[in-house]
Design a protein around this motif. Structure first.
Motif, PDB file in Angstrom:
ATOM      1  N   ASN A  81       0.861  -1.169   0.000  1.00 18.09           N
ATOM      2  CA  ASN A  81       0.000   0.000   0.000  1.00 18.09           C
ATOM      3  C   ASN A  81       0.909   1.235   0.000  1.00 18.09           C
ATOM      4  OD1 ASN A  81      -2.075   1.747   0.119  1.00 18.09           O
ATOM      5  ND2 ASN A  81      -2.868   1.046   2.088  1.00 18.09           N
ATOM      6  N   PRO A  82       1.262   1.738  -1.151  1.00 22.30           N
ATOM      7  CA  PRO A  82       2.232   2.825  -1.206  1.00 22.30           C
ATOM      8  C   PRO A  82       1.692   4.129  -0.648  1.00 22.30           C
ATOM      9  CG  PRO A  82       1.503   2.271  -3.433  1.00 22.30           C
ATOM     10  CD  PRO A  82       0.857   1.302  -2.485  1.00 22.30           C
ATOM     11  N   PHE A  83       0.389   4.400  -0.751  1.00 22.01           N
ATOM     12  CA  PHE A  83      -0.172   5.641  -0.238  1.00 22.01           C
ATOM     13  C   PHE A  83      -0.107   5.716   1.268  1.00 22.01           C
ATOM     14  CE2 PHE A  83      -2.488   5.141  -4.364  1.00 22.01           C
ATOM     15  CZ  PHE A  83      -1.977   6.260  -4.985  1.00 22.01           C
ATOM     16  N   GLU A  84      -0.392   4.602   1.939  1.00 28.30           N
ATOM     17  CA  GLU A  84      -0.356   4.584   3.390  1.00 28.30           C
ATOM     18  C   GLU A  84       1.063   4.713   3.890  1.00 28.30           C
ATOM     19  OE1 GLU A  84      -2.358   1.332   5.247  1.00 28.30           O
ATOM     20  OE2 GLU A  84      -4.158   1.716   4.101  1.00 28.30           O
ATOM     21  N   ALA A  85       2.027   4.152   3.177  1.00 30.58           N
ATOM     22  CA  ALA A  85       3.410   4.248   3.589  1.00 30.58           C
ATOM     23  C   ALA A  85       3.868   5.705   3.538  1.00 30.58           C
ATOM     24  CB  ALA A  85       4.285   3.404   2.685  1.00 30.58           C
ATOM     25  N   LEU A  86       3.310   6.488   2.651  1.00 29.81           N
ATOM     26  CA  LEU A  86       3.691   7.894   2.527  1.00 29.81           C
ATOM     27  C   LEU A  86       2.824   8.781   3.415  1.00 29.81           C
ATOM     28  CD1 LEU A  86       4.204   8.198  -1.342  1.00 29.81           C
ATOM     29  CD2 LEU A  86       5.969   8.173   0.406  1.00 29.81           C
ATOM     30  N   GLY A  87       1.828   8.275   3.996  1.00 29.34           N
ATOM     31  CA  GLY A  87       0.959   9.005   4.881  1.00 29.34           C
ATOM     32  C   GLY A  87      -0.141   9.730   4.130  1.00 29.34           C
ATOM     33  N   LEU A  88      -0.529   9.238   2.990  1.00 27.09           N
ATOM     34  CA  LEU A  88      -1.577   9.858   2.197  1.00 27.09           C
ATOM     35  C   LEU A  88      -2.808   8.983   2.213  1.00 27.09           C
ATOM     36  CD1 LEU A  88       0.497  10.852  -0.969  1.00 27.09           C
ATOM     37  CD2 LEU A  88      -0.246  12.358   0.841  1.00 27.09           C
ATOM     38  N   GLU A  89      -3.954   9.682   2.174  1.00 24.77           N
ATOM     39  CA  GLU A  89      -5.211   8.946   2.139  1.00 24.77           C
ATOM     40  C   GLU A  89      -5.816   9.113   0.749  1.00 24.77           C
ATOM     41  OE1 GLU A  89      -7.694  10.349   5.236  1.00 24.77           O
ATOM     42  OE2 GLU A  89      -6.238   9.854   6.759  1.00 24.77           O
ATOM     43  N   TRP A  90      -6.627   8.148   0.375  1.00 26.32           N
ATOM     44  CA  TRP A  90      -7.179   8.188  -0.982  1.00 26.32           C
ATOM     45  C   TRP A  90      -8.138   9.349  -1.148  1.00 26.32           C
ATOM     46  CZ3 TRP A  90     -12.341   7.648  -2.007  1.00 26.32           C
ATOM     47  CH2 TRP A  90     -13.128   7.186  -0.988  1.00 26.32           C
ATOM     48  N   GLN A  91      -8.839   9.796  -0.094  1.00 28.49           N
ATOM     49  CA  GLN A  91      -9.767  10.910  -0.200  1.00 28.49           C
ATOM     50  C   GLN A  91      -9.002  12.225  -0.489  1.00 28.49           C
ATOM     51  OE1 GLN A  91      -9.977   9.343   3.081  1.00 28.49           O
ATOM     52  NE2 GLN A  91     -11.861   8.172   2.894  1.00 28.49           N
TER      53      GLN A  91
END
Length: 175
Positions: free
Chosen positions: A11-21
């Protein structure tokens, strides 16, 4: 370290601290901003550039027309100038011809006057020569008559006088 890499790949977004919203919101903002900039800035700027290009083309066309007109004017000026030079040369030649003919007329008139004067002078000289000859003949005749009257002690008739004068003149002419 393997755990971090495997989580990042899962999950690359969570690793960067970003949420899909937030990504969707950012994408929506980006689309709205792009459409707004397109409508508010890009189209007017594009229209302004197009108008400028048309003005530049119009100016270039006018410049080319003016350059062509200047070129034709220059050519016509050169033609007129060359014709004027030719005309000036013709006028100059005609002036020289007229001056030469006038000079010839003046010289001919002067020669004619000189000839007339010479002829008149010769006639006057001949007349004066005749007058002098007549005067001399008269003086000789008077002297001869006086001498003859004294020698002959008588009057001489005009016929005798004339004969005597002619004889004397013939002798003097021969001498």
């Amino acid at each position: 370290m393997e755990i971090v890499v495997s989580q990042f790949l899962a999950n690359p977004f969570e690793a960067l601290g970003l949420e899909w919203q937030s990504i969707v919101l950012h994408l929506f903002n980006l689309v709205v901003l792009t459409v707004g900039l397109y409508l508010l800035l890009f189209r007017p700027v594009k229209r302004m550039i197009k108008e400028r290009q048309e003005k530049i083309k119009k100016i270039e066309k006018e410049n080319s027309e003016l350059n062509a007109e200047v070129k034709t004017m220059k050519e016509s000026t050169e033609v007129v100038l060359s014709e004027a030079k030719k005309e000036a040369a013709v006028i100059h030649e005609n002036a020289i011809k007229v001056a030469n003919s006038k000079a010839d007329e003046i010289v001919a008139e002067a020669r004619k006057q000189a000839k007339t004067l010479l002829e008149r002078t010769e006639l006057e000289m001949e007349e004066e020569h005749r007058q002098l000859r007549s005067d001399i003949e008269k003086q000789i005749s008077d002297v001869s008559m006086a001498v003859a009257e004294k020698v002959l002690d008588r009057n001489i008739r005009p016929e005798d006088d004339k004969k005597l004068i002619e004889e004397c003149l013939e002798r003097w002419s021969k001498e």
